[in-house]
Scaffold this active site. Sequence first.
Site, PDB file in Angstrom:
ATOM      1  N   THR A  93       0.878  -1.173   0.000  1.00  0.00           N
ATOM      2  CA  THR A  93       0.000   0.000   0.000  1.00  0.00           C
ATOM      3  C   THR A  93       0.914   1.221   0.000  1.00  0.00           C
ATOM      4  O   THR A  93       1.468   1.591   1.025  1.00  0.00           O
ATOM      5  CB  THR A  93      -0.917   0.007   1.232  1.00  0.00           C
ATOM      6  OG1 THR A  93      -1.707  -1.179   1.219  1.00  0.00           O
ATOM      7  CG2 THR A  93      -1.842   1.213   1.204  1.00  0.00           C
ATOM      8  N   LYS A 168      -6.798   1.869  -3.228  1.00  0.00           N
ATOM      9  CA  LYS A 168      -6.499   1.156  -1.987  1.00  0.00           C
ATOM     10  C   LYS A 168      -6.537   2.101  -0.793  1.00  0.00           C
ATOM     11  O   LYS A 168      -7.044   1.749   0.279  1.00  0.00           O
ATOM     12  CB  LYS A 168      -5.135   0.493  -2.090  1.00  0.00           C
ATOM     13  CG  LYS A 168      -4.682  -0.232  -0.822  1.00  0.00           C
ATOM     14  CD  LYS A 168      -5.631  -1.359  -0.422  1.00  0.00           C
ATOM     15  CE  LYS A 168      -5.081  -2.131   0.768  1.00  0.00           C
ATOM     16  NZ  LYS A 168      -6.031  -3.157   1.236  1.00  0.00           N
ATOM     17  N   LYS A 237      -0.494   4.760   8.979  1.00  0.00           N
ATOM     18  CA  LYS A 237       0.324   5.183   7.835  1.00  0.00           C
ATOM     19  C   LYS A 237      -0.540   5.371   6.594  1.00  0.00           C
ATOM     20  O   LYS A 237      -0.417   6.376   5.871  1.00  0.00           O
ATOM     21  CB  LYS A 237       1.425   4.152   7.594  1.00  0.00           C
ATOM     22  CG  LYS A 237       2.350   4.457   6.426  1.00  0.00           C
ATOM     23  CD  LYS A 237       1.934   3.764   5.125  1.00  0.00           C
ATOM     24  CE  LYS A 237       2.063   2.258   5.223  1.00  0.00           C
ATOM     25  NZ  LYS A 237       1.705   1.602   3.912  1.00  0.00           N
TER      26      LYS A 237
END
Length: 293
Positions: A93, A168, A237
């Site tokens: 990701t 995503k 994150k």
Amino acid sequence: MKICVIGLGQMGGNMALTLQAAGFDVTGSDLFDSARLCLAEQGLPAVAPDQLPPCDVYLLSLPTSAQVREVIETSPGLLGLAPKGSVIVDTSTSDPVVSRELAAKVQAAGLAWLDAPVSGGPKGAATGKLGMLLGGESATIERLAPMLDAMSARYTHVGGPGSGHVVKLANNYLCAAHLLTTAEAVAMAARAGVDPAACLAGLNSGSGRSAVSEVNFPEWILSGRFDSGFTTGLMRKDLRLARDAAERLDMPPGLLQAVVEAWHADPESPADSDDFNRIAGALLAAATEENAS
């Protein structure tokens, strides 16, 4: 098709074993001796990054865009190492801005690019039931279809390079928001004397249901297992990346900012190393304890 999986954590290691079981010629690679040894003991050839063999596909499963950049540009440096025509697939990701920059460099070097972030956790990686969001050229996806079919229950082509990583981040933002909103909804019902499992059964029969209410709550939260394989630190994150992407697109502050702030309100509860579902578990536990008292 010869595949090298770079990054042998829970996701990368399981993807490598799944591809090997499907009949592909797979080599694994990781900086850490322990990760390589773990996979070697399960029958997967594993080498240090400076010993990568020539492959058709280099599949990256790494924590952040910084590690992806390092592997591509410097160590081991796939831009110069990978055979012409081979494909770099980033299942991490990652920051879509970095992904688009790296995709341009990869293509200029005579290689192909595909961003392919995944969902489904280690279990999905181990069973070939991942969901994948693909950003790249249609011809590249068609070429890799046998590999993608072996890895995933479903893959969706959402656009050019970087698009998979954009979607995503959008997906993970929604998941993070659903954990908070579903926990608050279940907590509200618990304070009113409704059993959490009964509340969820009701929610899942109506329009308020989500993958979080249908899967995360029974699988990891109500069970108290909290072993999904995805940490709070990784979700934080990803939320910061989503916020940064929204700011670059000049989107006005909205619910996304509130969700980011809620996930960062207390860095110790849950801690970055905790399972990401614990943020909902903490909200629910507080409500049930107050109701019991």
